[in-house]
Design an enzyme around this catalytic site. Sequence first.
Site, PDB file in Angstrom:
ATOM      1  N   MET A   8       0.837  -1.105  -0.059  1.00 25.04           N
ATOM      2  CA  MET A   8      -0.078   0.055  -0.059  1.00 25.04           C
ATOM      3  C   MET A   8       0.902   1.557   0.186  1.00 25.04           C
ATOM      4  O   MET A   8       0.848   2.019   0.849  1.00 25.04           O
ATOM      5  CB  MET A   8      -0.859  -0.056   1.211  1.00 25.04           C
ATOM      6  N   GLN A  50     -11.195   2.930   0.072  1.00 26.12           N
ATOM      7  CA  GLN A  50     -10.883   4.309   0.721  1.00 26.12           C
ATOM      8  C   GLN A  50     -11.654   5.392   0.064  1.00 26.12           C
ATOM      9  O   GLN A  50     -12.400   5.952   0.664  1.00 26.12           O
ATOM     10  CB  GLN A  50      -9.367   4.535   0.276  1.00 26.12           C
ATOM     11  N   THR A  81       1.936   1.583   5.857  1.00 23.80           N
ATOM     12  CA  THR A  81       1.393   2.811   5.527  1.00 23.80           C
ATOM     13  C   THR A  81       0.883   3.611   6.371  1.00 23.80           C
ATOM     14  O   THR A  81       0.272   3.230   7.528  1.00 23.80           O
ATOM     15  CB  THR A  81       0.141   2.406   4.396  1.00 23.80           C
ATOM     16  N   ASN A  82       0.935   5.159   6.336  1.00 23.37           N
ATOM     17  CA  ASN A  82       0.256   5.911   7.186  1.00 23.37           C
ATOM     18  C   ASN A  82      -1.158   5.844   7.243  1.00 23.37           C
ATOM     19  O   ASN A  82      -1.887   5.760   8.192  1.00 23.37           O
ATOM     20  CB  ASN A  82       0.870   7.301   6.907  1.00 23.37           C
ATOM     21  N   THR A  83      -1.818   6.230   6.126  1.00 24.10           N
ATOM     22  CA  THR A  83      -3.274   6.276   5.824  1.00 24.10           C
ATOM     23  C   THR A  83      -3.943   5.284   6.552  1.00 24.10           C
ATOM     24  O   THR A  83      -4.987   5.388   7.208  1.00 24.10           O
ATOM     25  CB  THR A  83      -3.647   6.324   4.014  1.00 24.10           C
ATOM     26  N   CYS A 195       3.510   9.982   4.704  1.00 22.92           N
ATOM     27  CA  CYS A 195       2.925   8.792   3.555  1.00 22.92           C
ATOM     28  C   CYS A 195       4.046   7.995   3.292  1.00 22.92           C
ATOM     29  O   CYS A 195       5.396   8.673   3.164  1.00 22.92           O
ATOM     30  CB  CYS A 195       2.571   9.449   2.382  1.00 22.92           C
ATOM     31  N   THR A 196       4.247   6.983   3.311  1.00 26.57           N
ATOM     32  CA  THR A 196       5.481   6.003   3.149  1.00 26.57           C
ATOM     33  C   THR A 196       6.070   6.002   1.811  1.00 26.57           C
ATOM     34  O   THR A 196       7.194   5.586   1.516  1.00 26.57           O
ATOM     35  CB  THR A 196       5.038   4.648   3.474  1.00 26.57           C
ATOM     36  N   GLU A 197       5.394   6.661   0.820  1.00 26.89           N
ATOM     37  CA  GLU A 197       5.951   6.898  -0.432  1.00 26.89           C
ATOM     38  C   GLU A 197       6.580   8.249  -0.828  1.00 26.89           C
ATOM     39  O   GLU A 197       7.493   8.495  -1.304  1.00 26.89           O
ATOM     40  CB  GLU A 197       4.793   7.186  -1.640  1.00 26.89           C
TER      41      GLU A 197
END
Length: 225
Positions: A8, A50, A81-83, A195-197
């Site tokens: 994710m 989501q 993932t943060n979200t 956000c991990t991206e």
Amino acid sequence: MIGLIGGMSWESTVEYYRIMNEMVKEKLGGWNSAEVLLYSVNFEEIVSLQKAGEWDRLGEILGDIAVKLENAGAKAVLICTNTMHKVADAVEKRIGIPLINIIDVTAEALKGDGVKKAGLLGTKFTMEDGFYQERMKKHGIEVIVPEKEEDRNAIHSIIFDELCLGIIREESERRLRKIVDELKERGAEGIILGCTELPLILRDEEFYNTTKLHAEAAVQLLLEG
């Protein structure tokens, strides 16, 4: 053994795997590597839920995965993932092993540096839904997000339409850095890449890289265990 709920997106899950193995090698030397169990979801399904606001269903899906990881021998679980930490409490209730919360880990890093007010970049869900701010507040940290909706929309688009697809654009980096400067002007003492991206495009050490902090916390637990 650490259980990872990844995919994710897989672009950032790769970073988790790399960071964890590099840290184990650094700490233990030789041919040592991290013992992990990875359950990688189909991100298309997650994104669709989501967008539809089906957060209870998302909590059930991640909870089921966490149970599978526990049953397979994991001694702790990470949601990569943060979200999706919006449903972290629901997931944690399903398992008898620790869930290492990315917000708590980030808060500890901020507190260690004496940061009391931080700027947050992330998806619109992370910036606007309040769960991040509420949990940070329990740690005594005020979190602010970009004031302009167009800026929040731009960050969300850069994450989903570019970074999650492996696309890195200089113009997007410039836009993000301009937003960061505005957060600093409003008093942000530190900037959370929530956000991990985002660490794929903002690589400066000055930023609080939640991917790295989360992965390192997992390795620390693994080594202590």
